[in-house]
Scaffold this motif. Structure first.
Motif, mmCIF file in Angstrom:
data_model
loop_
_atom_site.group_PDB
_atom_site.id
_atom_site.type_symbol
_atom_site.label_atom_id
_atom_site.label_comp_id
_atom_site.label_asym_id
_atom_site.label_seq_id
_atom_site.Cartn_x
_atom_site.Cartn_y
_atom_site.Cartn_z
ATOM 1 N N ARG A 1 -7.826 -9.355 6.436
ATOM 2 C CA ARG A 1 -9.043 -9.502 5.619
ATOM 3 C C ARG A 1 -9.920 -10.657 6.116
ATOM 4 O O ARG A 1 -9.439 -11.614 6.659
ATOM 5 N N GLU B 1 -1.898 -6.726 6.015
ATOM 6 C CA GLU B 1 -3.143 -6.417 5.281
ATOM 7 C C GLU B 1 -3.891 -7.689 4.904
ATOM 8 O O GLU B 1 -5.092 -7.781 5.031
ATOM 9 N N ARG B 2 -3.132 -8.671 4.404
ATOM 10 C CA ARG B 2 -3.743 -9.909 3.965
ATOM 11 C C ARG B 2 -4.359 -10.666 5.139
ATOM 12 O O ARG B 2 -5.449 -11.236 5.025
ATOM 13 N N PRO C 1 0.833 -1.214 0.000
ATOM 14 C CA PRO C 1 0.000 0.000 0.000
ATOM 15 C C PRO C 1 0.862 1.257 0.000
ATOM 16 O O PRO C 1 1.971 1.263 0.553
ATOM 17 N N ALA D 1 3.701 -4.797 6.020
ATOM 18 C CA ALA D 1 2.350 -4.304 5.755
ATOM 19 C C ALA D 1 1.569 -5.217 4.826
ATOM 20 O O ALA D 1 0.350 -5.397 4.999
#
Length: 267
Positions: A267, A263-264, A202, A259
């Motif tokens: 989810r 992030e993964r 990101p 990151a």
């Protein structure tokens, strides 16, 4: 000559490159050869040893090793940047932590409890040096990494850290300390802006990493003796003032490189 990340604060740690491009590969965002080439960078060679199933002393190239990690069930890679008294990103056991601390960096895998520590051999004359890297893989403890911040936490800390660093450098009169300090500052400004991180990260992570590098570079200039403080007691006081800022910068680097995995998993 063995090297650690502290030898050049303007370059990203090799463990950071492995984490970033390994994560992009594991996410299916880059081909294996491209990921291996990005991790290699300007180094002469990277080899990996100690993977599960290896014979003693067996070594592999990066492309094969990254593929093997995926087959073993590795879903992501995390950066660790430990320093004395601060096992940032590590999980244990003690023997692995000690090797990671000596190197100043390591990579831990997600999904399978493994860790990789680089042995970096630098050779050649000043100005024309190259390096070979041997990544030693071993089992690690399956528990949360020590003191690993979220990207949001790291960004918030960096805002204060950058302000404190700037104020500290002004107080120490680093910019006015003479030609050596000015050359160091100019080297940082002219170091170039290579691609940060890897595909899939990101923009916020890229922003945090660039700020962390800026803080690290400025702290490195301040820590080697430039500026008004010259006595032993003054240098000791300077190092004590810099220590929490170094920790802030390292935490931010770890958050940025991790990151994509964070992030993964969110989810």
């Amino acid at each position: 000559m063995l090297a650690t990340p502290a030898d050049n604060p303007y370059e990203e740690p090799r463990s950071g490159r492995l984490a970033a491009w390994g994560n992009a590969l594991l996410a299916g965002l880059v081909p294996p050869d491209n990921a291996a080439a990005a991790v290699l960078g300007a180094d002469e060679s990277h080899r990996v040893t100690g993977l599960p199933g290896d014979e003693p002393g067996e070594q592999h190239g990066l492309t094969w090793a990254l593929g093997r990690l995926r087959v073993l069930g590795v879903k992501g890679l995390r950066l660790a940047l430990p320093s004395t008294g601060h096992p940032l990103g590590l999980t244990g056991p003690a023997a692995f932590n000690a090797r990671a601390l000596a190197a100043g960096e390591a990579v831990l895998t997600v999904g399978v409890p493994l860790g990789l520590v680089p042995e970096i051999e630098v050779y050649g004359p000043e100005g024309d040096r190259s390096a070979t890297v041997l990544w030693r893989c071993s089992e690690v403890d399956d528990r949360p990494p020590a003191d690993a911040p979220s990207l949001h936490e790291a960004e918030r800390e960096l805002v204060d850290g950058l302000r404190e660093t700037t104020a500290l450098l002004t107080r120490l009169d680093v910019a006015g300390a003479g030609p050596e300090a000015l050359r160091a500052l100019e080297a940082y400004r002219r170091r170039g802006h290579a691609e940060l991180l890897a595909p899939g990260y990101p923009p916020r992570a890229v922003r945090v990493l660039e700020s962390a590098r800026q803080v690290s570079a400025l702290l490195s200039i301040a820590s080697v003796g430039h500026g008004a403080a010259v006595s032993a007691s003054e240098m000791a006081a300077r190092q004590a003032a810099l220590a929490p800022l170094w920790r802030t910068a390292r935490r931010a680097q770890v958050a940025a490189y991790n990151a994509l995995v964070d992030e993964r998993e969110a989810r």
